[in-house]
Design an enzyme around this catalytic site. Structure first.
Site, PDB file in Angstrom:
ATOM      1  N   CYS A  79       0.637  -1.393   0.037  1.00  0.00           N
ATOM      2  CA  CYS A  79       0.013   0.069  -0.040  1.00  0.00           C
ATOM      3  C   CYS A  79       0.806   1.363   0.045  1.00  0.00           C
ATOM      4  O   CYS A  79       0.596   2.281  -0.695  1.00  0.00           O
ATOM      5  CB  CYS A  79      -1.076   0.061   1.098  1.00  0.00           C
ATOM      6  SG  CYS A  79      -0.229  -0.164   2.834  1.00  0.00           S
ATOM      7  N   ASP A 295      -7.257   5.704  -2.237  1.00  0.00           N
ATOM      8  CA  ASP A 295      -6.896   4.818  -1.529  1.00  0.00           C
ATOM      9  C   ASP A 295      -6.484   3.534  -2.292  1.00  0.00           C
ATOM     10  O   ASP A 295      -7.227   3.120  -3.072  1.00  0.00           O
ATOM     11  CB  ASP A 295      -8.291   4.251  -0.745  1.00  0.00           C
ATOM     12  CG  ASP A 295      -7.922   3.067   0.131  1.00  0.00           C
ATOM     13  OD1 ASP A 295      -7.062   2.454   0.357  1.00  0.00           O
ATOM     14  OD2 ASP A 295      -9.021   2.871   1.274  1.00  0.00           O
ATOM     15  N   HIS A 297      -6.069   0.441  -1.437  1.00  0.00           N
ATOM     16  CA  HIS A 297      -6.547  -1.013  -1.107  1.00  0.00           C
ATOM     17  C   HIS A 297      -7.345  -1.761  -2.024  1.00  0.00           C
ATOM     18  O   HIS A 297      -8.663  -1.956  -1.213  1.00  0.00           O
ATOM     19  CB  HIS A 297      -6.939  -1.162   0.496  1.00  0.00           C
ATOM     20  CG  HIS A 297      -5.679  -0.574   1.189  1.00  0.00           C
ATOM     21  ND1 HIS A 297      -5.752   0.795   1.493  1.00  0.00           N
ATOM     22  CD2 HIS A 297      -4.875  -1.166   1.873  1.00  0.00           C
ATOM     23  CE1 HIS A 297      -4.727   0.926   2.457  1.00  0.00           C
ATOM     24  NE2 HIS A 297      -4.179  -0.138   2.621  1.00  0.00           N
TER      25      HIS A 297
END
Length: 405
Positions: A79, A295, A297
């Site tokens: 990440c 993000d 993820h």
């Protein structure tokens, strides 16, 4: 985690993040997005178009194994690597296309495509997950390890040396201190690296020798010449300034909130890499007490960006994620892009006014010259073993905070 070639062991680890995606709320509060102020009521299309144009780097699966035998997916550990890619991608977009450039679904801009291909998930791409993870070994991070903000910045600094097209300098201001003349000296020095630490240049030469993509490269060069931002690299090499910070012990100290938001309002801002505990994000703006972020993820299939008609929609996210600024993990890194010396001078004036001079406890210090008791600064050229010049302390990463559990 078993880092093998078995893609089945690496599936979506945080798809639930998509449930947090919402449109920009209808509010009278101004919205700041990387230095540009918008009204969520009256500039809605412009705001959404600007956000959509940001390059979104997420977990990918089914890419060529890192190191030949390593992972084929970065879900669960990549990440912060992806957040570093996003910040650098934004700097390169501003470098080559300008801050006002906007993406659309039928985008055929060859300069944009060339930037995107630099982040393709294959070894020959300058800033690929393979290159970042492999270079991380030189920072003491085995392939498959979690990075903190400082570590990914150090790795990208090393890789940028071999990006001769962009000629970008990545300077990492350690110890909460920005030294103006250190930065000016490295942005004004003339010299190119001839090193090829992990084979980027060799792979590109081999690709050119086979004739593959020869025509498209020629077409790209013609368009690049016309589309590039006007940057005189002989007088000033474009700068990506990264400032790793720790703004509290286990949670962010509220005294830094206004300065943090001010940094996102500067026109030189390319965001903040950091996140919530256990999740790294790329922060691109704010509205009131909410931070706006992209993000990483979400696990997507690897795209072949060398294909003539590749799809790039998976590299653009239509909906922002938001979080309260007080939920931010205290370990972060600020990013600023300065394409000219004047832009850097303007940045330091803004920092002096809104960060250093506006608080009794500033987030970081700003000095014209290096303190006399400090050793001389040495810039990284690919010939030295350290990417950080001179580091006064042992670093500021707390990488375990970005482990997904």
């Amino acid at each position: 985690m078993d880092m093998t070639n078995d893609v089945g062991t690496c599936m979506v680890t945080y798809e639930s993040a998509a449930l947090g995606y919402v449109d920009f709320p209808l509010t009278e509060e101004p919205v700041y997005l990387l230095g540009i102020k918008y009204s969520a009521l009256y500039d809605r299309d412009e705001l959404k178009g600007d956000f959509l144009s940001k390059i979104w780097c997420t977990y990918r699966k089914s890419f060529p194994a890192i190191g030949g035998t390593g992972p084929t997916c970065d879900g669960g550990w990549g990440c912060m690597l992806r957040c570093g890619q996003m910040m650098l991608a934004q700097a390169l977009v501003v470098r080559h296309l300008g801050r006002d450039w906007r993406w659309n679904k039928n985008c055929q801009d060859q300069t944009y495509k060339r930037i995107l291909q630099m982040f393709a998930d294959k070894k020959s791409a300058n800033y690929s997950i393979q290159q970042i993870a492999s270079m991380g070994v030189s920072e003491g991070k085995p392939v498959g390890s979690w990075f903190g903000p400082n570590t990914v910045a150090q790795v990208l600094k090393k890789l940028a040396v071999y990006d001769e097209w962009s000629s970008i300098v990545i300077h990492i201001a350690m110890d909460n201190t920005v030294i103006e003349n250190d930065i000016k000296s490295v942005c004004k020095e003339d010299g190119k690296s001839t090193c090829d630490i992990i084979g980027v240049r060799q792979l590109k030469q081999e690709t050119a020798a086979t004739g593959r993509s020869k025509k498209s490269s020629q077409d790209s060069s013609k368009q690049d010449k016309n589309k590039q931002n006007t940057v005189d690299v002989k007088s000033w090499k474009p700068l990506l300034l990264v400032i790793p910070l720790r703004l509290g012990l286990t949670e962010i100290n509220s005294v830094y909130v206004q300065s943090l938001k001010a940094c996102l309002s500067f026109p030189q801002s390319v965001g903040i890499i950091g996140g919530k505990p256990n999740h790294a994000h790329w922060f691109v703006g704010y509205m009131s007490d909410k931070l706006i972020y992209l993000d990483p993820h979400t696990t997507q299939l690897c795209e072949d960006l060398d294909s003539p008609n590749f799809s790039d929609e998976s590299y653009h996210c239509p909906y922002p994620s938001t979080m309260n600024v007080m939920e931010l993990d205290p370990s972060i890194a600020l990013g600023f892009y300065c394409g000219t010396e004047k832009e850097f001078d303007d940045l330091t004036q803004s920092v002096q006014k809104f960060v250093v001079g506006s608080s009794k406890t500033p987030m970081f210090e700003l000095y014209k010259d290096r303190p006399p008791h400090w050793p001389p600064y040495e810039s990284y050229t690919g010939q030295t073993t350290s990417a950080s010049g001179v580091t006064m302390t042992g670093g500021q990463d707390t990488d375990e905070e970005f482990e997904l559990v």
